[in-house]
Enzyme design. Sequence first.
Site, short mmCIF file in Angstrom:
data_model
loop_
_atom_site.label_atom_id
_atom_site.label_comp_id
_atom_site.label_asym_id
_atom_site.label_seq_id
_atom_site.Cartn_x
_atom_site.Cartn_y
_atom_site.Cartn_z
N LYS A 1 50.03 56.03 42.65
CA LYS A 1 49.23 57.18 43.08
C LYS A 1 50.04 58.48 43.05
O LYS A 1 49.51 59.53 42.70
CB LYS A 1 48.69 56.95 44.49
N GLY B 1 29.28 39.94 36.97
CA GLY B 1 29.12 39.78 35.52
C GLY B 1 27.83 40.39 35.00
O GLY B 1 27.76 40.85 33.85
N ASP C 1 42.91 50.67 37.26
CA ASP C 1 43.04 51.68 38.32
C ASP C 1 43.26 53.11 37.81
O ASP C 1 42.74 54.04 38.40
CB ASP C 1 44.18 51.29 39.27
N TYR D 1 54.97 50.40 52.13
CA TYR D 1 53.69 49.91 51.62
C TYR D 1 53.48 50.41 50.18
O TYR D 1 53.68 51.60 49.89
CB TYR D 1 52.51 50.36 52.50
N ARG E 1 47.73 53.00 52.52
CA ARG E 1 48.08 54.38 52.24
C ARG E 1 47.79 55.23 53.48
O ARG E 1 46.88 54.96 54.23
CB ARG E 1 47.28 54.93 51.05
N HIS F 1 41.53 58.44 38.15
CA HIS F 1 41.49 57.19 38.94
C HIS F 1 40.41 56.30 38.31
O HIS F 1 39.33 56.12 38.87
CB HIS F 1 41.15 57.55 40.39
N ARG G 1 28.72 53.75 46.17
CA ARG G 1 27.92 52.79 46.92
C ARG G 1 26.82 53.57 47.62
O ARG G 1 27.08 54.29 48.59
CB ARG G 1 28.85 52.11 47.93
N ASN H 1 37.05 44.21 39.65
CA ASN H 1 36.07 43.22 39.16
C ASN H 1 35.40 43.71 37.87
O ASN H 1 35.20 42.93 36.94
CB ASN H 1 34.99 42.96 40.22
N SER I 1 37.16 53.39 46.53
CA SER I 1 37.61 52.04 46.89
C SER I 1 36.43 51.23 47.45
O SER I 1 35.43 51.79 47.90
CB SER I 1 38.74 52.10 47.90
N ARG J 1 47.66 42.40 49.42
CA ARG J 1 47.68 42.74 47.99
C ARG J 1 48.44 41.72 47.16
O ARG J 1 49.29 41.00 47.67
CB ARG J 1 48.39 44.09 47.82
N CYS K 1 34.35 49.45 45.77
CA CYS K 1 33.16 49.46 44.90
C CYS K 1 33.34 48.54 43.69
O CYS K 1 32.54 48.60 42.75
CB CYS K 1 32.84 50.87 44.44
N GLY K 2 34.40 47.73 43.68
CA GLY K 2 34.53 46.68 42.66
C GLY K 2 35.15 47.10 41.35
O GLY K 2 34.76 46.61 40.29
C1 OXD Z 1 43.66 52.54 45.96
C2 OXD Z 1 44.45 51.52 45.24
O1 OXD Z 1 43.83 52.72 47.17
O2 OXD Z 1 44.28 51.40 44.03
O3 OXD Z 1 42.84 53.21 45.30
O4 OXD Z 1 45.28 50.86 45.88
MN MN Z 2 43.05 52.91 43.16
#
Ligand code: OXD
Ligand code: MN
Length: 587
Positions: A208, A497, A279, A199, A71, A228, A403, A256, A250, A372, A252-253
Site C-alpha cells: 500500500k 463463479g 490487489d 502488520y 492497517r 487498487h 456493496r 475471489n 474491502s 492473512r 467485496c470479493g
Molecule cells: C487491503 C488489503 O486492505 O489489500 O486493501 O490488504
Molecule cells: Mn487491497
Amino acid sequence: MALTNNKAALAWIDKMAALTKPDQTIWIDGSEAQLDALRKQAVEEGIIKELDPEKLPGCYLHRTDVNDVARVEDRTFICCEKEEDAGPTNHWMAPAEMYKKIDEMCDGAYTGRTMYVIPYSMGPIGSPFAKYGFELTDSIYVVLNMNIMTRIGQAVCDALGDDEGFIKGLHCQLSLDKDGKYIVHFPQDNTIVSLNSNYGGNVLQGKKCFALRIASNLGRAEGWMAEHMLILGIQNPKGEIRYLSAAFPSACGKTNLAMLIPPEGYQKAGWKVWCVGDDIAWLRVGADGRLYAVNPEYGFFGVAPGTSMKSNPNALISTQRDTIFTNVALDTSTNTVWWEGMNKTPPAHAIDWKGNPWTPDMDTKAAHPNSRFTAPAKNCPCLSPEFENPQGVPISAIVFGGRRAKTAPLVYQSRDWNHGVFVGSIMASETTAAAAGAVGVVRRDPMAMLPFCGYHMADYWQHWLDMGKKIAHQPKIFNVNWFRTDDEGHFIWPGFGDNMRVLVWIMKRAFDEIDAVDTAIGYQPKAEDIDLEGLDISRETLQSLLGVDKDLWREEAKGIREYYAKFGDKVPKELLAELDKLENNLK
Ligand code: OXD
Ligand code: MN
C-alpha cells in the site's frame, strides 16, 4: 557487504544506520541460502513456527501483537509540503515536524538489533513499469514476507544501477506501541517510514505504501496510474484472452473475482479465467494507444477466513507451500493451520491467533478476522502466463463495484471515459454487520482508493480525466454490484463463479459485440443478454437485479453532491457536469 555502488542509496542507508544504530547490517541478496538461514533463525527465535513439512512444505505461522492486526488509517500520514495538497481524505503533518518526530523516535531504534537492507522491485525487474526501492527493517518476518510479496535481492540492485530514483523505506518495530504507530509517506522525497507496527499492510512497504500511496504520486507526475485493482484475463472458447481490471472496497470479493472459476457449462465450452493480480494494478499507455497493466506485486496477501475449496480453491491451493500465515489458528494435532470458513470441521484442539488453547465449543474466533496468508503468486493454478510480461497486458474494460443492497444494479456501463471517471468517483459500499457501527451506512470510497490515494482526491480524479485524453483506445468503464438483496435481506445474485456471466457481457460490450439499453444511469444489458443457463434465477428476478429505482437514485445524487462539496472547488468541472446530467436523467 553492500550489494550496490549506488552512491545516493549508500549515503541514505549510512544516514539511517547512523540514526538507528544497528549492531550489524545485513544486505538481503535474495539467495535461497540466505533466506533459509533467516527462516531457521526466525524459528529459533520463536518469530515463526514451521508447519508440517509434508502437508504444508515451506510454510510458517506467525502471530502478531494483539494490538497490531490491521492497517491503521488514523495513523497513516501523507507529509507533502502543503496540507491542501494532501486533501480532506488524508491525514497530514508538515514534513519538517514529522521528520523531527521520526528522528527522535528512531534514534537508536536498532540498538542491539540487525538492520536488514532489502532491495526490492515493484513490477518485473527491468520492465518499463518497474520501480525499485530499499526497505530497511529490523524484522526478519518483514524480510521473509517481502521475499514473497516482491522481487528482491541482487538483481534489483543491478537493474537500479546508479539511478537515484529509488524509493527509500525505513521500518522500525520499536515497542509496537498501540498509540505510537506511524505509517508515513513523504511523496516529495519518495520516502516511507513505518513505526511501531509489524502488520503486513503497514510494514510490507511495497504494497500500500509504495505501490499505491507513493506510486499514485509518481503516476500523476509521470503520466501513468497506480490503482487498487485486480487484473484478470478472460479466455473465450476461441482461445482469445481479453483483460480487465477491477476496483472494489474491502470485503467485496476482490481476490475471489481475480481467481474466479467459471460455472461448469462455461468450463466445458472452453472459457477460462487467468489471474494477473488480486490487489494492485499499474497502468500505462502503450505504443499502440491501448492501456496496459502490470501487477507490481509478486505474491498474494490474502484474508484467510472464508477462503475454502468452495469459495476460492485457487487461493487455497496457492497457500499450500512456501506461505507465511499470520494470526490464523494452529491445528495442534496435525501441525497445520485452520480458520473460520475453511471447512465445517474445526480442529478438536487448536491454538488460537492469540496463542491460547482453543476448542470448537468456545465462543471466541480461532483465527483473527483479518488473519492473512502471504503466498507466492506462482503457486496460483490460474496465474496468467502473462504475469511476468514486462509490457503488461492490454486492458479492455475497467470495472468498479461496491456493496449496495438496493441502489446499484447488477451491472451498468458508463457512456464514455469521463462518465466512467464519475462512476468511479462516486463508488460506495454499505457497511455490514461484520464491522462495528451502524449497518447499511453508505461509505464513499472513490475508485477503492480512499485509504490509498497519496494526494488530494479531487486532483486524483483530474488525473483520471487527463489520462483519458492520452489513451487513444480507451477501455470501457463499468460498475457492478453483486450484493443486491431482496426484501428479506438475502442476496439475490449468487456471486462467485457466476459473476462470469456478467463479465462475459462486459467483454462483449467492451468489444462492441452486443447492444444495450440506454438508461438514466448508463448502458445496461437487455435481460435476455445475461446468460442464466444452469442458474435458479428467473428473467423477472434478473430484471429486478438490473432495475434502477429513480427515487433511490435521486437520493443518491443528493449524497454525491454533498460528498463532492467536501472537496470544494477542486472537483473537476467534468464530474460536476456528469452529476448534472445524472440529475437531469432522473427527473
Ligand atoms: C487491503 C488489503 O486492505 O489489500 O486493501 O490488504
Ligand atoms: Mn487491497
